[in-house]
Design a protein around this motif. Structure first.
Motif, short mmCIF file in Angstrom:
data_model
loop_
_atom_site.label_atom_id
_atom_site.label_comp_id
_atom_site.label_asym_id
_atom_site.label_seq_id
_atom_site.Cartn_x
_atom_site.Cartn_y
_atom_site.Cartn_z
N LYS A 260 1.46 -2.28 -23.65
CA LYS A 260 2.60 -3.01 -22.89
C LYS A 260 2.04 -4.51 -23.19
N GLY A 261 1.17 -4.62 -24.51
CA GLY A 261 0.39 -5.78 -24.82
C GLY A 261 1.17 -6.57 -25.62
N ILE A 262 1.52 -8.21 -25.44
CA ILE A 262 2.27 -9.10 -26.64
C ILE A 262 1.44 -9.04 -27.94
N GLY A 263 0.31 -9.46 -27.15
CA GLY A 263 -1.06 -10.35 -28.22
C GLY A 263 -0.16 -11.92 -28.25
N LEU A 264 -0.44 -12.47 -26.76
CA LEU A 264 0.19 -13.70 -27.37
C LEU A 264 -0.74 -14.70 -26.77
N GLY A 265 -1.08 -13.84 -25.92
CA GLY A 265 -2.44 -14.50 -24.49
C GLY A 265 -3.39 -15.41 -24.78
N LEU A 266 -4.48 -15.46 -25.66
CA LEU A 266 -5.25 -15.66 -25.91
C LEU A 266 -5.17 -16.51 -27.44
N THR A 267 -3.80 -16.45 -28.15
CA THR A 267 -3.32 -18.02 -28.86
C THR A 267 -2.45 -18.60 -28.01
N VAL A 268 -2.02 -18.11 -27.29
CA VAL A 268 -1.03 -19.43 -25.90
C VAL A 268 -2.48 -20.44 -25.94
N SER A 269 -2.65 -19.52 -24.78
CA SER A 269 -4.02 -20.90 -24.49
C SER A 269 -5.26 -21.05 -25.15
N ASN A 270 -5.74 -20.98 -26.43
CA ASN A 270 -6.79 -21.80 -27.62
C ASN A 270 -5.56 -22.20 -27.52
N LYS A 271 -4.18 -22.60 -28.32
CA LYS A 271 -3.40 -23.96 -28.93
C LYS A 271 -3.56 -25.07 -27.47
N ILE A 272 -3.74 -24.39 -26.34
CA ILE A 272 -3.10 -25.21 -24.90
C ILE A 272 -4.46 -26.31 -24.82
N ILE A 273 -5.20 -25.33 -24.90
CA ILE A 273 -7.01 -25.62 -24.53
C ILE A 273 -7.84 -26.71 -25.61
N GLN A 274 -7.22 -26.38 -27.11
CA GLN A 274 -7.12 -27.20 -27.87
C GLN A 274 -6.45 -29.01 -27.59
N GLU A 275 -5.32 -28.26 -26.98
CA GLU A 275 -4.29 -29.61 -27.06
C GLU A 275 -5.17 -30.44 -25.80
N HIS A 276 -5.48 -30.28 -25.26
CA HIS A 276 -6.48 -30.92 -24.41
C HIS A 276 -7.58 -31.36 -24.40
N ASN A 277 -8.35 -30.97 -26.08
CA ASN A 277 -9.08 -31.38 -26.16
C ASN A 277 -10.31 -31.04 -26.56
N GLY A 278 -10.36 -29.75 -26.03
CA GLY A 278 -11.49 -29.03 -25.04
C GLY A 278 -11.52 -27.37 -26.12
N THR A 279 -12.82 -26.58 -25.70
CA THR A 279 -12.85 -25.36 -26.67
C THR A 279 -12.94 -24.50 -26.17
N MET A 280 -13.05 -23.01 -26.95
CA MET A 280 -12.99 -21.84 -25.97
C MET A 280 -13.54 -20.90 -26.67
N LYS A 281 -14.38 -20.31 -26.04
CA LYS A 281 -15.21 -19.05 -26.72
C LYS A 281 -15.08 -17.80 -26.41
N ILE A 282 -15.65 -17.01 -26.78
CA ILE A 282 -15.23 -15.46 -25.91
C ILE A 282 -16.57 -14.68 -25.97
N VAL A 283 -17.64 -14.34 -25.24
CA VAL A 283 -18.67 -13.89 -25.39
C VAL A 283 -18.44 -12.63 -25.24
N SER A 284 -18.78 -11.42 -25.70
CA SER A 284 -18.91 -9.86 -24.96
C SER A 284 -19.28 -8.88 -25.61
N GLU A 285 -19.41 -7.74 -24.59
CA GLU A 285 -20.49 -6.51 -25.13
C GLU A 285 -19.71 -5.14 -24.29
N LYS A 286 -19.85 -4.27 -25.50
CA LYS A 286 -18.23 -3.35 -25.23
C LYS A 286 -19.10 -2.48 -24.18
N GLY A 287 -18.72 -2.22 -23.18
CA GLY A 287 -19.25 -1.90 -22.54
C GLY A 287 -19.45 -2.07 -20.91
N LYS A 288 -19.98 -3.33 -21.10
CA LYS A 288 -20.43 -4.37 -19.96
C LYS A 288 -19.32 -5.42 -19.75
N GLY A 289 -18.26 -5.85 -20.25
CA GLY A 289 -17.61 -7.06 -20.01
C GLY A 289 -17.77 -8.44 -20.92
#
Ligand SMILES: Nc1ncnc2c1ncn2[C@@H]1O[C@H](COP(=O)(O)OP(=O)(O)OP(=O)(O)O)[C@@H](O)[C@H]1O
Ligand SMILES: [Mg+2]
Length: 187
Positions: free
Chosen positions: A146-175
């Motif tokens: 039931k996902g739309i796939g816009l959550g991260l896109t919208v978030s990234n755009k808002i953060i950029q407009e705030h002059n910020g950055t966003m990074k995602i670190v992930s490991e399968k099975g860990k979090g």
């Protein structure tokens, strides 16, 4: 002729799907259309706390605990708090959705010299395979039924407009951990 029960079922499905279309169109428009957004001096800790309050019922329902770790100092930003709440809601929603059996979400706030702040939101969920990390933030990229796939896109755009950055670190099975860096104002 369709019986009444079937008609009601179909109507419910149509209404639901219309809602979904409405959400997709609104989110998509917010990406395409520049909005007149007001930036105001706000405290990041209050923004995070009110976001946690909004998502609290959903977290409870999914057996998820949200644990915060804030520094003593004030952390004022020049920002649009509605937009930042939207961003943190998206991350928290993803974190909850990644933990089918429940678990913990850790929100850490850390001041960085001289005028930066780091917010990290870490979950104990499924994690993301390394070869899928590059697709994150692509509009409509989703692995959810039931996902739309816009959550991260919208978030990234808002953060950029705030002059910020966003990074995602992930490991399968860990979090997964989302790390956001924003400019903060002198207190
Ligand atoms: N915390 C997380 N843990 C595991 N996978 C994640 C996490 N955050 C994002 N993802 C992956 O990234 C994809 C895109 O996330 P995004 O929030 O953009 O869309 P979505 O959650 O699928 O749908 P929605 O538009 O409802 O947010 C998800 O479908 C999921 O595969
Ligand atoms: Mg999402």
């Amino acid at each position: 002729m369709l019986d009444k029960k079937k008609q009601a079922d179909y109507l419910a499905i149509i209404m639901n799907e219309l809602d979904r279309i409405d959400t997709i169109v609104n989110e998509f428009m917010s990406l395409a259309k520049p909005q007149a957004v007001q930036y105001v001096k706000e405290d990041l800790k209050s923004i995070l706390d009110s976001t946690i309050n909004i998502i609290h019922p959903q977290a409870l329902m999914h057996n998820v605990q949200i644990i915060t770790n804030y520094p003593e100092e004030n952390c004022k930003l020049s920002c649009n708090s509605h937009q930042l709440k939207q961003v943190f809601l998206n991350f928290l929603k993803n974190a909850i959705e990644s933990m089918a059996e429940g678990g913990n979400i850790y929100i850490d706030l850390q001041m960085k010299e001289p005028d930066k702040v780091l917010v990290s939101i870490a979950d104990e969920g499924t994690g993301i395979e390394s070869d899928r990390l590059r697709y994150l933030g692509t509009p409509f990229y989703t692995t959810k039924d039931k996902g739309i796939g816009l959550g991260l896109t919208v978030s990234n755009k808002i953060i950029q407009e705030h002059n910020g950055t966003m990074k995602i670190v992930s490991e399968k099975g860990k979090g997964t951990t989302v790390i956001v860096e924003l400019d903060c104002l002198e207190t």
